[in-house]
Write a protein that holds these residues in place. Sequence first.
Motif, PDB file in Angstrom:
ATOM      1  N   ASN A  44     -36.292  25.643 -23.296  1.00  0.00           N
ATOM      2  CA  ASN A  44     -36.857  25.908 -21.965  1.00  0.00           C
ATOM      3  C   ASN A  44     -37.929  26.997 -21.980  1.00  0.00           C
ATOM      4  OD1 ASN A  44     -34.979  24.053 -20.759  1.00  0.00           O
ATOM      5  ND2 ASN A  44     -33.412  25.640 -20.944  1.00  0.00           N
ATOM      6  N   ALA A  45     -38.695  27.040 -23.046  1.00  0.00           N
ATOM      7  CA  ALA A  45     -39.709  28.081 -23.198  1.00  0.00           C
ATOM      8  C   ALA A  45     -40.989  27.708 -22.456  1.00  0.00           C
ATOM      9  CB  ALA A  45     -40.009  28.308 -24.677  1.00  0.00           C
ATOM     10  N   ALA A  46     -41.821  28.733 -22.237  1.00  0.00           N
ATOM     11  CA  ALA A  46     -43.145  28.528 -21.655  1.00  0.00           C
ATOM     12  C   ALA A  46     -44.136  28.290 -22.791  1.00  0.00           C
ATOM     13  CB  ALA A  46     -43.557  29.746 -20.841  1.00  0.00           C
ATOM     14  N   VAL A  47     -44.838  27.160 -22.732  1.00  0.00           N
ATOM     15  CA  VAL A  47     -45.755  26.758 -23.794  1.00  0.00           C
ATOM     16  C   VAL A  47     -47.145  26.534 -23.205  1.00  0.00           C
ATOM     17  CG1 VAL A  47     -46.263  25.068 -25.594  1.00  0.00           C
ATOM     18  CG2 VAL A  47     -43.875  25.626 -25.051  1.00  0.00           C
ATOM     19  N   LEU A  48     -48.133  27.147 -23.816  1.00  0.00           N
ATOM     20  CA  LEU A  48     -49.532  26.861 -23.488  1.00  0.00           C
ATOM     21  C   LEU A  48     -50.114  26.044 -24.630  1.00  0.00           C
ATOM     22  CD1 LEU A  48     -52.170  27.219 -21.878  1.00  0.00           C
ATOM     23  CD2 LEU A  48     -52.557  29.335 -23.165  1.00  0.00           C
ATOM     24  N   ASP A  49     -50.592  24.841 -24.306  1.00  0.00           N
ATOM     25  CA  ASP A  49     -51.185  23.947 -25.296  1.00  0.00           C
ATOM     26  C   ASP A  49     -52.697  23.931 -25.072  1.00  0.00           C
ATOM     27  OD1 ASP A  49     -51.736  22.051 -27.180  1.00  0.00           O
ATOM     28  OD2 ASP A  49     -50.435  20.500 -26.353  1.00  0.00           O
ATOM     29  N   HIS A 103     -41.666  24.303 -20.237  1.00  0.00           N
ATOM     30  CA  HIS A 103     -42.601  24.561 -19.147  1.00  0.00           C
ATOM     31  C   HIS A 103     -44.013  24.538 -19.733  1.00  0.00           C
ATOM     32  CE1 HIS A 103     -39.093  25.587 -16.774  1.00  0.00           C
ATOM     33  NE2 HIS A 103     -38.712  26.382 -17.756  1.00  0.00           N
ATOM     34  N   ILE A 104     -44.747  23.468 -19.467  1.00  0.00           N
ATOM     35  CA  ILE A 104     -46.018  23.221 -20.140  1.00  0.00           C
ATOM     36  C   ILE A 104     -47.200  23.624 -19.272  1.00  0.00           C
ATOM     37  CG2 ILE A 104     -47.504  21.462 -21.170  1.00  0.00           C
ATOM     38  CD1 ILE A 104     -44.953  22.035 -22.763  1.00  0.00           C
ATOM     39  N   SER A 105     -48.090  24.396 -19.870  1.00  0.00           N
ATOM     40  CA  SER A 105     -49.422  24.641 -19.334  1.00  0.00           C
ATOM     41  C   SER A 105     -50.410  24.173 -20.397  1.00  0.00           C
ATOM     42  CB  SER A 105     -49.634  26.127 -19.038  1.00  0.00           C
ATOM     43  OG  SER A 105     -48.718  26.596 -18.076  1.00  0.00           O
ATOM     44  N   GLY A 106     -51.606  23.833 -19.971  1.00  0.00           N
ATOM     45  CA  GLY A 106     -52.577  23.369 -20.952  1.00  0.00           C
ATOM     46  C   GLY A 106     -54.000  23.541 -20.472  1.00  0.00           C
ATOM     47  N   MET A 107     -54.902  23.660 -21.427  1.00  0.00           N
ATOM     48  CA  MET A 107     -56.329  23.678 -21.114  1.00  0.00           C
ATOM     49  C   MET A 107     -57.060  22.785 -22.100  1.00  0.00           C
ATOM     50  SD  MET A 107     -57.130  27.676 -22.103  1.00  0.00           S
ATOM     51  CE  MET A 107     -58.857  27.512 -22.604  1.00  0.00           C
ATOM     52  N   ASP A 108     -57.991  22.002 -21.578  1.00  0.00           N
ATOM     53  CA  ASP A 108     -58.797  21.105 -22.389  1.00  0.00           C
ATOM     54  C   ASP A 108     -60.135  20.945 -21.684  1.00  0.00           C
ATOM     55  OD1 ASP A 108     -57.958  18.769 -24.700  1.00  0.00           O
ATOM     56  OD2 ASP A 108     -59.821  18.452 -23.596  1.00  0.00           O
ATOM     57  N   PHE A 109     -61.204  20.792 -22.453  1.00  0.00           N
ATOM     58  CA  PHE A 109     -62.516  20.725 -21.811  1.00  0.00           C
ATOM     59  C   PHE A 109     -62.932  19.319 -21.418  1.00  0.00           C
ATOM     60  CE2 PHE A 109     -65.771  20.361 -25.589  1.00  0.00           C
ATOM     61  CZ  PHE A 109     -65.070  19.282 -26.104  1.00  0.00           C
ATOM     62  N   PHE A 169     -44.813  30.384 -26.573  1.00  0.00           N
ATOM     63  CA  PHE A 169     -45.568  29.731 -27.643  1.00  0.00           C
ATOM     64  C   PHE A 169     -46.944  29.348 -27.120  1.00  0.00           C
ATOM     65  CE2 PHE A 169     -41.106  28.780 -28.438  1.00  0.00           C
ATOM     66  CZ  PHE A 169     -40.962  29.182 -29.762  1.00  0.00           C
ATOM     67  N   ILE A 170     -47.942  29.522 -27.962  1.00  0.00           N
ATOM     68  CA  ILE A 170     -49.274  28.995 -27.699  1.00  0.00           C
ATOM     69  C   ILE A 170     -49.608  28.071 -28.859  1.00  0.00           C
ATOM     70  CG2 ILE A 170     -51.722  29.504 -27.395  1.00  0.00           C
ATOM     71  CD1 ILE A 170     -50.922  32.210 -26.227  1.00  0.00           C
ATOM     72  N   THR A 171     -49.867  26.817 -28.561  1.00  0.00           N
ATOM     73  CA  THR A 171     -50.183  25.840 -29.603  1.00  0.00           C
ATOM     74  C   THR A 171     -51.656  25.430 -29.496  1.00  0.00           C
ATOM     75  OG1 THR A 171     -49.526  23.942 -28.215  1.00  0.00           O
ATOM     76  CG2 THR A 171     -47.823  24.958 -29.585  1.00  0.00           C
ATOM     77  N   ILE A 172     -52.269  25.253 -30.652  1.00  0.00           N
ATOM     78  CA  ILE A 172     -53.647  24.755 -30.729  1.00  0.00           C
ATOM     79  C   ILE A 172     -53.662  23.723 -31.852  1.00  0.00           C
ATOM     80  CG2 ILE A 172     -56.088  25.384 -30.803  1.00  0.00           C
ATOM     81  CD1 ILE A 172     -55.257  28.329 -30.633  1.00  0.00           C
ATOM     82  N   THR A 173     -53.744  22.459 -31.507  1.00  0.00           N
ATOM     83  CA  THR A 173     -53.708  21.422 -32.540  1.00  0.00           C
ATOM     84  C   THR A 173     -55.009  20.626 -32.538  1.00  0.00           C
ATOM     85  OG1 THR A 173     -52.521  19.930 -31.026  1.00  0.00           O
ATOM     86  CG2 THR A 173     -51.199  21.235 -32.547  1.00  0.00           C
ATOM     87  N   TYR A 174     -55.620  20.579 -33.699  1.00  0.00           N
ATOM     88  CA  TYR A 174     -56.849  19.824 -33.930  1.00  0.00           C
ATOM     89  C   TYR A 174     -57.921  20.144 -32.878  1.00  0.00           C
ATOM     90  CZ  TYR A 174     -54.367  17.489 -37.609  1.00  0.00           C
ATOM     91  OH  TYR A 174     -53.665  17.250 -38.764  1.00  0.00           O
ATOM     92  N   LEU A 181     -48.695  36.513 -25.262  1.00  0.00           N
ATOM     93  CA  LEU A 181     -47.394  36.100 -25.762  1.00  0.00           C
ATOM     94  C   LEU A 181     -46.304  37.024 -25.236  1.00  0.00           C
ATOM     95  CD1 LEU A 181     -48.129  35.386 -29.538  1.00  0.00           C
ATOM     96  CD2 LEU A 181     -47.626  33.669 -27.781  1.00  0.00           C
ATOM     97  N   ASN A 182     -45.161  36.445 -24.920  1.00  0.00           N
ATOM     98  CA  ASN A 182     -43.986  37.240 -24.636  1.00  0.00           C
ATOM     99  C   ASN A 182     -43.477  37.868 -25.930  1.00  0.00           C
ATOM    100  OD1 ASN A 182     -43.748  36.710 -21.832  1.00  0.00           O
ATOM    101  ND2 ASN A 182     -42.860  34.689 -22.266  1.00  0.00           N
ATOM    102  N   PRO A 183     -42.664  38.922 -25.860  1.00  0.00           N
ATOM    103  CA  PRO A 183     -42.082  39.493 -27.079  1.00  0.00           C
ATOM    104  C   PRO A 183     -41.377  38.409 -27.905  1.00  0.00           C
ATOM    105  CG  PRO A 183     -41.655  40.927 -25.213  1.00  0.00           C
ATOM    106  CD  PRO A 183     -42.272  39.669 -24.645  1.00  0.00           C
ATOM    107  N   GLY A 184     -41.659  38.403 -29.197  1.00  0.00           N
ATOM    108  CA  GLY A 184     -41.098  37.390 -30.072  1.00  0.00           C
ATOM    109  C   GLY A 184     -41.846  36.076 -30.040  1.00  0.00           C
ATOM    110  N   GLY A 185     -42.954  36.033 -29.290  1.00  0.00           N
ATOM    111  CA  GLY A 185     -43.727  34.808 -29.170  1.00  0.00           C
ATOM    112  C   GLY A 185     -44.520  34.478 -30.417  1.00  0.00           C
ATOM    113  N   LYS A 186     -45.122  33.287 -30.405  1.00  0.00           N
ATOM    114  CA  LYS A 186     -45.795  32.811 -31.608  1.00  0.00           C
ATOM    115  C   LYS A 186     -46.965  31.908 -31.235  1.00  0.00           C
ATOM    116  CE  LYS A 186     -42.983  31.597 -34.911  1.00  0.00           C
ATOM    117  NZ  LYS A 186     -43.210  32.578 -36.001  1.00  0.00           N
TER     118      LYS A 186
END
Length: 206
Positions: free
Chosen positions: A49-54, A72-78, A115-120, A141-146
């Motif tokens: 149940n983490a907050a993730v920015l993709d 909990h998904i947030s995202g940005m794309d152009f 978590f913040i993910t950036i793929t391709y 990032l929250n403490p312990g985030g990646k």
Amino acid sequence: MLDQKGFDLWADQYDEAVKESEGANEYPFAGYRKVLNTIYGTIRQQKNNAAVLDIGFGTGTLSKKLYDDGYHISGMDFSAEMIRIARPKMPDAKLVQYDFANGLAPDFAKSRFDFITITYALHHMPDEKKVPFLQELRKHLNPGGKILIGDISFRTQADRDACRKVSGEQWDDAEYYIIFEKLAPQLPDAQFTPISFCAGITEIDK
């Protein structure tokens, strides 16, 4: 390298193009599913149940799986067309059209994520802008985030040169692939895991 309009035009064929390249074990998408599955597994193992920015979520291949698992998904794309395809898959996600070449979208200026993910996607950013951008993201990032970056990337310059040689005319000189041995001195806590001859995962902790 495609611009925003190019990605809009490519959106409907993107997943099929990736599948074809990966299936042939060819640059640029050899190892694509393993990259995404490894990032997915890392997130699932570490926190529910983490907050993730993709960032650069495209058609939502990774973020849709996490969304379905209750993240909990947030995202940005152009690309407006990529967002059009992804939005019905994740109706309650906060998806924003924004070019990360300009940094983090203002919509997320006060947000914090596990978590913040950036793929391709990061390979579209010139090398001199990568570290400042990643340092900016780390503040969110929250403490312990990646931060988890899955992309066309290489541990060494020699690995990159070898890939360029075997890829021949397919190679795109207009893109800026991570060479970890050059990135590491500026981000000493970062780690790199190779996935295929042309892909790897870079992890950066809070």
